[in-house]
Motif scaffolding. Structure first.
Motif, PDB file in Angstrom:
ATOM      1  N   THR A  82       0.808  -1.222   0.000  1.00  0.00           N
ATOM      2  CA  THR A  82       0.000   0.000   0.000  1.00  0.00           C
ATOM      3  C   THR A  82       0.840   1.271   0.000  1.00  0.00           C
ATOM      4  OG1 THR A  82      -0.127  -0.181   2.405  1.00  0.00           O
ATOM      5  CG2 THR A  82      -2.004  -1.010   1.160  1.00  0.00           C
ATOM      6  N   SER A  83       2.108   1.150   0.370  1.00  0.00           N
ATOM      7  CA  SER A  83       2.924   2.362   0.434  1.00  0.00           C
ATOM      8  C   SER A  83       4.404   2.032   0.259  1.00  0.00           C
ATOM      9  CB  SER A  83       2.720   3.059   1.788  1.00  0.00           C
ATOM     10  OG  SER A  83       3.330   2.301   2.821  1.00  0.00           O
ATOM     11  N   SER A  84       5.166   3.084  -0.025  1.00  0.00           N
ATOM     12  CA  SER A  84       6.626   2.966  -0.089  1.00  0.00           C
ATOM     13  C   SER A  84       7.205   3.807   1.040  1.00  0.00           C
ATOM     14  CB  SER A  84       7.155   3.508  -1.413  1.00  0.00           C
ATOM     15  OG  SER A  84       6.568   2.806  -2.476  1.00  0.00           O
ATOM     16  N   ARG A  85       8.249   3.305   1.660  1.00  0.00           N
ATOM     17  CA  ARG A  85       8.868   4.038   2.767  1.00  0.00           C
ATOM     18  C   ARG A  85      10.370   4.015   2.638  1.00  0.00           C
ATOM     19  NH1 ARG A  85       6.682   2.454   8.608  1.00  0.00           N
ATOM     20  NH2 ARG A  85       7.344   4.570   9.051  1.00  0.00           N
ATOM     21  N   SER A  86      11.002   5.086   3.081  1.00  0.00           N
ATOM     22  CA  SER A  86      12.451   5.079   3.255  1.00  0.00           C
ATOM     23  C   SER A  86      12.713   5.510   4.688  1.00  0.00           C
ATOM     24  CB  SER A  86      13.122   6.057   2.297  1.00  0.00           C
ATOM     25  OG  SER A  86      12.955   5.598   0.975  1.00  0.00           O
ATOM     26  N   ASN A  93      20.321   4.653  12.672  1.00  0.00           N
ATOM     27  CA  ASN A  93      21.729   4.672  13.050  1.00  0.00           C
ATOM     28  C   ASN A  93      22.139   3.249  13.430  1.00  0.00           C
ATOM     29  OD1 ASN A  93      20.923   4.162  15.665  1.00  0.00           O
ATOM     30  ND2 ASN A  93      21.185   6.277  16.365  1.00  0.00           N
ATOM     31  N   SER A  94      23.437   3.066  13.764  1.00  0.00           N
ATOM     32  CA  SER A  94      23.862   1.674  13.974  1.00  0.00           C
ATOM     33  C   SER A  94      23.346   1.093  15.290  1.00  0.00           C
ATOM     34  CB  SER A  94      25.373   1.506  13.828  1.00  0.00           C
ATOM     35  OG  SER A  94      26.047   2.629  14.221  1.00  0.00           O
ATOM     36  N   ASN A  95      22.667   1.900  16.108  1.00  0.00           N
ATOM     37  CA  ASN A  95      21.934   1.347  17.258  1.00  0.00           C
ATOM     38  C   ASN A  95      20.510   0.956  16.870  1.00  0.00           C
ATOM     39  OD1 ASN A  95      23.834   1.388  19.207  1.00  0.00           O
ATOM     40  ND2 ASN A  95      23.312   3.447  19.965  1.00  0.00           N
ATOM     41  N   LEU A  96      20.228   0.995  15.595  1.00  0.00           N
ATOM     42  CA  LEU A  96      18.904   0.662  15.052  1.00  0.00           C
ATOM     43  C   LEU A  96      17.819   1.646  15.512  1.00  0.00           C
ATOM     44  CD1 LEU A  96      19.108  -3.221  15.404  1.00  0.00           C
ATOM     45  CD2 LEU A  96      19.186  -1.909  13.286  1.00  0.00           C
ATOM     46  N   GLU A  97      18.265   2.875  15.818  1.00  0.00           N
ATOM     47  CA  GLU A  97      17.279   3.911  16.166  1.00  0.00           C
ATOM     48  C   GLU A  97      16.897   4.669  14.897  1.00  0.00           C
ATOM     49  OE1 GLU A  97      19.230   4.608  20.573  1.00  0.00           O
ATOM     50  OE2 GLU A  97      19.999   5.657  18.817  1.00  0.00           O
ATOM     51  N   LYS A  98      15.594   4.893  14.777  1.00  0.00           N
ATOM     52  CA  LYS A  98      15.114   5.584  13.576  1.00  0.00           C
ATOM     53  C   LYS A  98      15.530   7.048  13.621  1.00  0.00           C
ATOM     54  CE  LYS A  98      10.570   6.272  12.739  1.00  0.00           C
ATOM     55  NZ  LYS A  98       9.204   5.789  12.500  1.00  0.00           N
ATOM     56  N   GLN A  99      16.120   7.536  12.534  1.00  0.00           N
ATOM     57  CA  GLN A  99      16.540   8.937  12.475  1.00  0.00           C
ATOM     58  C   GLN A  99      15.508   9.774  11.716  1.00  0.00           C
ATOM     59  OE1 GLN A  99      19.891   9.627  14.051  1.00  0.00           O
ATOM     60  NE2 GLN A  99      18.919   7.750  14.779  1.00  0.00           N
ATOM     61  N   THR A 100      15.203   9.361  10.495  1.00  0.00           N
ATOM     62  CA  THR A 100      14.174  10.064   9.710  1.00  0.00           C
ATOM     63  C   THR A 100      13.420   9.042   8.893  1.00  0.00           C
ATOM     64  OG1 THR A 100      15.956  10.458   8.132  1.00  0.00           O
ATOM     65  CG2 THR A 100      15.069  12.394   9.219  1.00  0.00           C
ATOM     66  N   ASP A 101      12.194   9.372   8.582  1.00  0.00           N
ATOM     67  CA  ASP A 101      11.508   8.476   7.660  1.00  0.00           C
ATOM     68  C   ASP A 101      10.503   9.219   6.807  1.00  0.00           C
ATOM     69  OD1 ASP A 101       8.941   8.538   8.627  1.00  0.00           O
ATOM     70  OD2 ASP A 101       8.886   6.480   9.316  1.00  0.00           O
ATOM     71  N   VAL A 131      11.388   6.990  -5.021  1.00  0.00           N
ATOM     72  CA  VAL A 131      12.352   8.081  -5.251  1.00  0.00           C
ATOM     73  C   VAL A 131      11.994   9.295  -4.382  1.00  0.00           C
ATOM     74  CG1 VAL A 131      13.167   9.745  -6.985  1.00  0.00           C
ATOM     75  CG2 VAL A 131      13.014   7.311  -7.555  1.00  0.00           C
ATOM     76  N   GLU A 132      10.697   9.591  -4.285  1.00  0.00           N
ATOM     77  CA  GLU A 132      10.277  10.747  -3.494  1.00  0.00           C
ATOM     78  C   GLU A 132      10.637  10.549  -2.003  1.00  0.00           C
ATOM     79  OE1 GLU A 132       6.308  11.869  -4.655  1.00  0.00           O
ATOM     80  OE2 GLU A 132       6.200  13.334  -3.009  1.00  0.00           O
ATOM     81  N   THR A 133      10.383   9.334  -1.497  1.00  0.00           N
ATOM     82  CA  THR A 133      10.716   9.106  -0.075  1.00  0.00           C
ATOM     83  C   THR A 133      12.231   9.152   0.128  1.00  0.00           C
ATOM     84  OG1 THR A 133      10.731   6.699  -0.320  1.00  0.00           O
ATOM     85  CG2 THR A 133       8.662   7.692   0.401  1.00  0.00           C
ATOM     86  N   LEU A 134      12.975   8.675  -0.875  1.00  0.00           N
ATOM     87  CA  LEU A 134      14.443   8.721  -0.759  1.00  0.00           C
ATOM     88  C   LEU A 134      14.915  10.172  -0.696  1.00  0.00           C
ATOM     89  CD1 LEU A 134      15.601   5.959  -3.272  1.00  0.00           C
ATOM     90  CD2 LEU A 134      16.015   6.011  -0.814  1.00  0.00           C
ATOM     91  N   ASP A 135      14.381  10.987  -1.611  1.00  0.00           N
ATOM     92  CA  ASP A 135      14.750  12.408  -1.618  1.00  0.00           C
ATOM     93  C   ASP A 135      14.473  13.029  -0.254  1.00  0.00           C
ATOM     94  OD1 ASP A 135      15.636  12.423  -4.178  1.00  0.00           O
ATOM     95  OD2 ASP A 135      13.761  13.153  -5.058  1.00  0.00           O
TER      96      ASP A 135
END
Ligand code: ADP
Length: 484
Positions: free
Chosen positions: A12-16, A20-28, A55-59
């Protein structure tokens, strides 16, 4: 601290997501896109929509991040895209995993007694769900396609392959073992494309991607003038298994997204259970192949979407929680969740969805509760088969969009009479892709599911749920028999 990128291309969706290497989410960043339903049982997507949304989520996430160590890709599996190696353009829309258009062809193959051979080689059943019959359909139904394929001018890929082809500067045509294992063309014991199956499905070998381990080198992602090595590829359900730290024999997770997929790690043993369970590759990491047993339920979160968008019972999926009865009472309303037939363990393409038992007294609450029960009852069917085959279930880890709904988690615990563990981070799929890329980069990974919330089963409600479940099951069996 090093940064890693996970691309999660779902149904249903694309996500990026940057971790970080502690597996903490930085941005999405997440973007929804629409599927189309051109005919009864048909489900398609536009490959450009997928690509553009990724591509949009990557940007959105890559901007402002200095350096990203590696990227992991996880994706909806089985969905079939065929494109021209000359123009790079798809020759037909993507045929989504839920699509049932090839069910008569599958029945013909089953009538020829080919199911056992296919199961031995691939661990799967002959079913429209998997890619092979979708590939054949495109080759047989798109003008000139078979001729172009015979000339070696076409490429087939699941969504991972298509993204790698479109987004890698090398224009690689690759996939990983987990995605390959869902095509019906990959021999999961020999670990290679199977010539016998290719002949059986009438598919030229030149169309197939090369198959790598999950933690191999897949190319270089170019985004916003940055170059990021693609070091991990793993199908979404297998990614969730990794994301949930299910690395040992018997470790089990169930993901509640568009569909629901329960998966048990069986380590180096491809276990075969006849009653509608699939045997599949869990992952190949550090040169070790792990297998898994899988129960695949087609309709899950999409039922909630349908209640929201078509029945207009609520405006947001989260509001469904207010209508769901915690005590197992649907006032005898039954829902059969078969928009596109039923998956495990029933595997029936022809049956369609229905409500049953509605009286003057029935309410929206009853209908919504019945819809949720149809999901937990199917899970129960699968856990019962596993237990009957000596696979112990002490606890079940859950994830996916639906487990944001706490009442649903509690209803699941009560239906199964098992404790349900919901991790702090329910984005296990993206987490799994990130972990694979980290392992490939030589980084050690920590356990990510330390702080799971536990939903304890309520034994006082055991008989209520058992009665509701058996009423649901006998109604379903009646429908399946009538239809035959
Ligand atoms: P996918 O990866 O298959 O695209 P997700 O894991 O993102 O799916 O889950 C999305 C699904 O979860 C949607 O079908 C949506 O209806 C359902 N969903 C999201 N939030 C809730 C909620 N609070 N209660 C019930 N269902 C929900």
């Amino acid at each position: 601290m090093k940064k890693y990128l996970a691309i999660d291309q779902g149904t249903t969706s694309s996500r990026s997501i940057i971790f970080n290497s502690n597996l903490e989410k930085q941005t999405d960043s997440q973007i929804e896109y629409a599927l189309t339903y051109p005919s009864d049982g048909w489900v398609e997507l536009n490959p450009d929509d997928i690509l553009n949304s990724v591509v949009e989520t990557l940007d959105n996430v890559v901007d402002g991040v200095d350096s990203i160590e590696a990227c992991g890709i996880t994706n909806q599996r089985e969905t079939t895209i065929i494109w021209s190696k000359i123009s790079g353009k798809p020759i037909y829309p993507g045929i989504v995993w839920q699509d049932r258009r090839t069910s008569s062809y599958c029945n013909e193959l089953k009538a020829k007694g080919l199911e056992e051979k296919v199961r031995q080689k691939t661990g799967l059943l002959i079913d429209p769900y998997f890619s092979a019959t979708k590939i054949k359909w495109i080759l047989d139904n798109v003008d000139g396609a078979r001729e172009q394929a015979e000339k070696g001018n076409l490429a087939f890929g699941t969504v991972d392959s298509y993204l790698i082809y479109k987004l890698s500067k090398e224009k690689n045509h690759l996939t990983d073992v987990t995605n390959a294992s869902r095509t019906l063309l990959y021999n999961i014991k020999d670990m290679q494309w199977d010539d016998d199956l290719l002949e059986m499905f009438d598919i030229p070998k030149s169309i197939l991607p090369d198959v790598l381990s999950c933690d191999d080198k897949f190319g270089t992602l170019c985004v916003n003038k940055k170059e990021i090595p693609i070091m991990g590829v793993i199908g979404d359900q297998q990614a969730a298994l990794v994301g949930q730290d299910c690395f040992k024999r018997g470790d089990m997770k169930s993901t509640y997204g568009t569909g629901c997929f329960l998966m048990v790690n069986t380590e180096d043993r491809p276990i075969n259970i006849e009653e509608g369970m699939l045997t599949t590759i869990a992952y190949k990491i550090n040169n070790n192949v792990h297998y898994a047993l899988e129960g695949s339920i087609y309709s899950c979160g999409n039922i909630i979407q349908w209640l929201r968008d078509k029945m207009k019972f609520f405006k947001h999926a989260s509001e469904s929680e207010h209508f769901l009865n915690r005590n197992g009472d649907s006032n005898k309303v039954i829902f059969i969740p078969a928009f596109n037939g039923l998956g495990a363990p029933f595997w029936d393409s022809k049956i369609r969805a229905s409500f049953y038992g509605i009286t003057q007294d029935s309410s929206i609450e009853n209908m919504i509760t019945a819809a949720f029960h149809s999901i937990t009852f199917q899970t129960k069917e699968i856990t019962t088969i596993l237990e009957n085959n000596d696979i112990k279930i002490n606890k079940l880890f859950v994830d996916g969009g639906m487990v944001a709904n706490k009442t649903f988690c509690q209803v699941l615990a009560n239906t199964l009479q098992k404790d349900i563990y919901r991790p702090e981070n329910v984005e296990s799929t993206a987490l799994g892709a990130c972990k694979v890329a980290m392992i490939a980069s030589g980084e050690s990974i920590k356990a990510s599911q330390a702080n799971a919330e536990i939903f304890k089963s309520d034994s006082d409600l055991k008989s209520v749920y058992e009665n509701e479940h058996s009423a649901w099951l006998s109604h379903l069996k009646e429908l399946l028999e009538k239809k035959d």
